[in-house]
Every structure is written in C-alpha cells, then in structure tokens.
Design a protein around this motif. Structure first.
Motif, PDB file in Angstrom:
ATOM      1  N   THR A   1      35.873  34.728  42.058  1.00 25.40           N
ATOM      2  CA  THR A   1      35.220  35.451  40.966  1.00 25.40           C
ATOM      3  C   THR A   1      35.281  36.957  41.184  1.00 25.40           C
ATOM      4  OG1 THR A   1      33.744  33.564  40.585  1.00 25.40           O
ATOM      5  CG2 THR A   1      33.069  35.689  39.666  1.00 25.40           C
ATOM      6  N   THR A   2      34.955  37.386  42.402  1.00 23.51           N
ATOM      7  CA  THR A   2      35.004  38.818  42.711  1.00 23.51           C
ATOM      8  C   THR A   2      36.433  39.336  42.604  1.00 23.51           C
ATOM      9  OG1 THR A   2      33.119  38.583  44.205  1.00 23.51           O
ATOM     10  CG2 THR A   2      34.449  40.557  44.446  1.00 23.51           C
ATOM     11  N   PHE A   3      37.387  38.556  43.125  1.00 17.27           N
ATOM     12  CA  PHE A   3      38.782  38.992  43.035  1.00 17.27           C
ATOM     13  C   PHE A   3      39.249  39.089  41.581  1.00 17.27           C
ATOM     14  CE2 PHE A   3      43.228  37.832  42.405  1.00 17.27           C
ATOM     15  CZ  PHE A   3      43.826  38.960  42.961  1.00 17.27           C
ATOM     16  N   SER A   4      38.833  38.138  40.745  1.00 21.35           N
ATOM     17  CA  SER A   4      39.219  38.168  39.327  1.00 21.35           C
ATOM     18  C   SER A   4      38.825  39.498  38.697  1.00 21.35           C
ATOM     19  CB  SER A   4      38.559  37.010  38.563  1.00 21.35           C
ATOM     20  OG  SER A   4      38.988  35.767  39.069  1.00 21.35           O
ATOM     21  N   ALA A   5      37.588  39.938  38.976  1.00 25.66           N
ATOM     22  CA  ALA A   5      37.111  41.215  38.431  1.00 25.66           C
ATOM     23  C   ALA A   5      37.867  42.392  39.040  1.00 25.66           C
ATOM     24  CB  ALA A   5      35.610  41.354  38.678  1.00 25.66           C
ATOM     25  N   LYS A   6      38.147  42.323  40.354  1.00 28.10           N
ATOM     26  CA  LYS A   6      38.900  43.399  41.012  1.00 28.10           C
ATOM     27  C   LYS A   6      40.302  43.525  40.422  1.00 28.10           C
ATOM     28  CE  LYS A   6      36.866  43.338  45.679  1.00 28.10           C
ATOM     29  NZ  LYS A   6      37.190  43.093  47.099  1.00 28.10           N
ATOM     30  N   LEU A   7      40.950  42.380  40.195  1.00 27.16           N
ATOM     31  CA  LEU A   7      42.299  42.390  39.640  1.00 27.16           C
ATOM     32  C   LEU A   7      42.297  42.957  38.223  1.00 27.16           C
ATOM     33  CD1 LEU A   7      45.287  41.687  39.838  1.00 27.16           C
ATOM     34  CD2 LEU A   7      44.739  39.366  39.050  1.00 27.16           C
ATOM     35  N   ALA A   8      41.305  42.535  37.428  1.00 30.23           N
ATOM     36  CA  ALA A   8      41.192  43.064  36.064  1.00 30.23           C
ATOM     37  C   ALA A   8      41.013  44.580  36.099  1.00 30.23           C
ATOM     38  CB  ALA A   8      40.017  42.405  35.346  1.00 30.23           C
ATOM     39  N   ASN A   9      40.191  45.049  37.036  1.00 26.65           N
ATOM     40  CA  ASN A   9      39.949  46.490  37.173  1.00 26.65           C
ATOM     41  C   ASN A   9      41.235  47.220  37.582  1.00 26.65           C
ATOM     42  OD1 ASN A   9      38.093  48.829  37.388  1.00 26.65           O
ATOM     43  ND2 ASN A   9      38.577  48.706  39.559  1.00 26.65           N
TER      44      ASN A   9
END
Length: 443
Positions: A113-121
């Motif tokens: 979940t955290t990585f998903s947001a980091k990648l989107a950012n």
C-alpha cells in the motif's frame, strides 16, 4: 543496509596475497571466505556457489597491472559480478496503455500500500503522469482508509468501493473511472495474506485476467531474507510478474534478497524503498548497489537526489543574496527543509565514499535538525531576516521559547555566521561556482 556483508567482503578481499598474478592458490582462501560472507547475508546457496565460481573463472591467470595489487583487481571483478548478479542495468517500468495499468502483488506487511502511493507520487512528480490509485484490499482492516490518507498526502485520487467485497469488480470499475476522467496510470493495490494460500492466488489471478495489466510488480520486504526469494518464486509461477520491488532496505537487512532474487526468478528488481517518506523511493541501479555493498558509496544517486530538491531559479536568487551578504535565517531554514526531503540522513551519508564505514556504529537521528529549527522558529520574522538584531536579551527569549539554552543559541549563531562568510567567499571568488545549496550540502 548491507553493513555486515560490506565488512565481510572487505575482510575477504584483503586475504588475497601475491604479486603479478591471481592464481588458484592465492585465490582459494579469498573466495571461500566470500562464499561464507554471501551465505551469512542469506544469499541462496546455489547463487553464492555460482557467483564465486564465476569470479574464480574470470580472475584466474589475470595479470595484475603494476599500479594495482591482486586484492584491488579482485575488488573490480567482484564488483562487476555483483552488478551482473543483480541484473546489470536498471529496468524501466512499462507505462504503455490508455490508461497504463499496474498491478501490485505480495504478502501482507510487505509494504504494498505504501509503495503504491510512493510509485504514484514518483510518476506524478518525475514523469508528469496523472495517476489514480485503486483500493482493492477488501480484507485488511483500514487498508482502504490508509490508501486514502496516502493519496491525500500526495494529492493523488483514490478509487474505492467500501461496501463492495468483490476486488475483481472494484479493479474493473477503477479502470473505467480512470478512462472517464483522463487518468493515464491506474495502480491497483491488492490484498496480501500472512502466507501464500490458494484463495489469495486465485483472487489475484482473476484480477489479472479481468484488467490485463501492462505491469505486474511483486513487492517484497527485504528484511525477510531468503523467505522473500521463495515467496517471489511462488508468485512468479502463478502471475509471471514483470519486476520486483524491495522495501525496507533502510532497515537491518542482510541483503540476501537483493542478491538472490534476480537469479532465482529471472525478473529484474525495478524499485527499492528506503524509508517511510513518500519521496523515499529509488529506481534500482545494480551497479550503484554493487558500489554500496563494497563500501564505495553512491555519489551519482546522491547528486540525483540533490538535483530533484534544489530549484535552479531559487539557487540563482540565493547566490545574489550571498554575494551581497544578505543570506538570512529564512534562507537557512529553507535549505534545511530541502536537505530533509532528500531522505534518511544516515542513508544519504552512506552514499559518500568512505563515510558509510565511519558512521557504521553512529546513530544519526532524522530529527537532528529539530533543535536548530526550534531556535529559528522562536525568532520573530524581523529577527530571522536581520540576524544582526540578535542581542543578549533577544537570545535569552529565543532560548526560553525553543526549550534550549543561551549557549546553544550562541553556538547556532556562530555556526550560521561562519557558514555565511564561507558561502560568500566561495560565491564571490568563483563567478561560475556551483550553486550555493550544493556547496552547503557538501559541507
């Protein structure tokens, strides 16, 4: 990261004796110790054996240049093979498609979940994309809420259907929503389990079939060591994913996953997570990682992080202020904030050749700037803009307001004054000097 492996490899390579040539006799003990070091780092035993056999084959009989010792030549060979072992070159992410669909997979707790947001950012800030996140973890409590919070932090929309318990349908609806609103990337955050089970595999396989993603990423906690490699193999057999993401590389990891996973699943490592902040995500470069494993630092990544944070126009404005001796505490605090955005301070220091080893047992607190910030924020706007006004009574008031002592305030003012003088000297002495922020960061 990789501290133990770095120490062991360094000791192993120093064992190499002899001059002029690397022979089977003088290399045997070294490679035996290298293999032990790799096994201790939780590298797969077949990978460790294959690695040392390859190094031995390439090293035997090589003539050593006059300026080098056998151990130095061996470092070069080991470095090149480590880079090859981890993939050789950086692998890009596939963003073709309208929208491009990226499917996340992995066990619960791996950091999907955290990585998903980091990648989107990362896609938004560095590649100019319009990403959308989709919350398809309908099992873990607060998973949907967590993704919404991370989306709010980064200004990225999150698609969710809290009442819907069908992740396949949610994923399909998310893609439809993205097309309707012009988003060019959809990142699907899926559920994980505490262990691999058939239900989990069937569900994520069904999502894959329904949405036909351009990219499937397997997210793995690098601190789980060899278990991470075994899990990756299971997922790859079912999903045939496109790449691996290693999270928590800033933790106490032995590095076995990073060194083994590429060989075992024959899929590239594409990203590494190095902290909790949304910016703490790096593209994986095998050669740079080999540098860090062997204690050579990673200056290229350090410079790239600095360039991302330091604005050229702001640098020119500061250069003019410094030349006129007008650099103030507003500028000073701005520089601190930019350095903090670059990531974990100890991680940054380890990128400088030789510094990582010196700081091995030193604890660098990410809140190291907190006391300085407290003192500066206890100044009035007029005082921050005019440090010369800070007389004895003002310093006492600032110390009381910041929870520090007058001595600490005096120390900061002295350091600030010395920094300002040095920056002015550099700027005026060399008209074409590098930008002041970079000079300040180097010190």
């Amino acid at each position: 990261m990789f501290e133990n492996l770095n120490d062991r490899l360094e000791r192993s390579l120093k064992l190499l004796k002899g001059e002029g040539k690397i022979t089977e006799l003088n290399v045997a003990e070294t490679l035996k110790d290298v293999r032990r070091a790799l096994l201790d780092a939780d590298v797969h035993f077949k990978v460790a054996k294959q690695f040392t056999d390859t190094v031995k084959e390439k090293a035997l009989g090589q003539n050593v240049l006059t300026a080098l010792r056998p151990s130095q030549l061996m470092v070069k060979i080991v470095h090149d093979e480590l880079a090859t072992l981890m993939g050789g070159t950086a692998a890009d992410i596939n963003l073709k498609g309208s929208p491009a669909i990226i499917l996340m997979s992995g066990l619960q707790g791996s950091g999907k979940t955290t990585f998903s947001a980091k990648l989107a950012n990362l896609l938004k800030t560095k590649k100019g994309k319009r990403p959308m996140l989709a919350a398809c973890d309908v099992y873990r409590p607060a998973a949907i809420e967590q993704l919404h919070i991370l989306g709010d932090q980064t200004g990225i929309p999150v698609y969710s259907e809290p009442e819907n318990k069908n992740p396949v349908r949610i994923a399909q609806n998310a893609v439809i929503e993205a097309k309707k609103n012009g988003y060019d990337v959809v990142i699907i955050d899926t559920a994980g389990r505490l262990a691999i089970d058939e239900m989990m595999m069937q569900e994520i396989s069904a999502i894959k079939k329904a949405i036909q993603p351009q990219e499937i990423l397997f997210v793995v906690d690098s601190m789980t060591g060899q278990d991470a490699v075994n899990t990756a193999k299971e997922f790859n057999d079912r999903l045939d994913f496109n790449g691996v993401v290693l999270t928590k590389l800033d933790g106490d990891t032995r590095g076995g996953a990073a060194l083994s996973i590429r060989t075992v699943v024959d899929k590239p490592i594409k990203f590494i997570g190095t902290g909790e902040k949304m910016e703490a995500l790096d593209v994986f470069h095998p050669e740079r990682m080999a540098d860090r494993i062997l204690g050579m630092g990673d200056v290229v990544s350090l410079v790239e992080r600095a360039q991302e944070q330091f604005d050229e126009e702001e640098a020119k404005r500061l250069q003019k202020k410094i030349a006129k001796n007008q650099f103030d505490f507003n500028d000073f605090i701005s520089q601190i904030h930019q350095i903090k955005k670059m990531g974990n301070l100890k991680d940054l220091a380890s990128m400088i050749p030789g510094v990582g080893k010196m700081l091995k047992n030193v604890d660098i607190d990410d809140n190291a700037f907190k006391g300085i910030e407290a003192i500066i924020y206890s100044m009035t706007p007029v005082e921050r803009a005019n440090p010369a006004l800070l007389n004895g009574s003002r310093r006492q008031r600032i110390a009381a307001g910041s929870g520090t002592t007058v001595q600490e305030v005096n120390k900061l003012l002295k350091q600030f004054d010395e920094t300002r003088k040095m920056m002015r000297m550099i700027t005026t002495a060399k008209p074409g000097a590098r930008q002041p922020q970079q000079q300040m960061f180097r010190r």
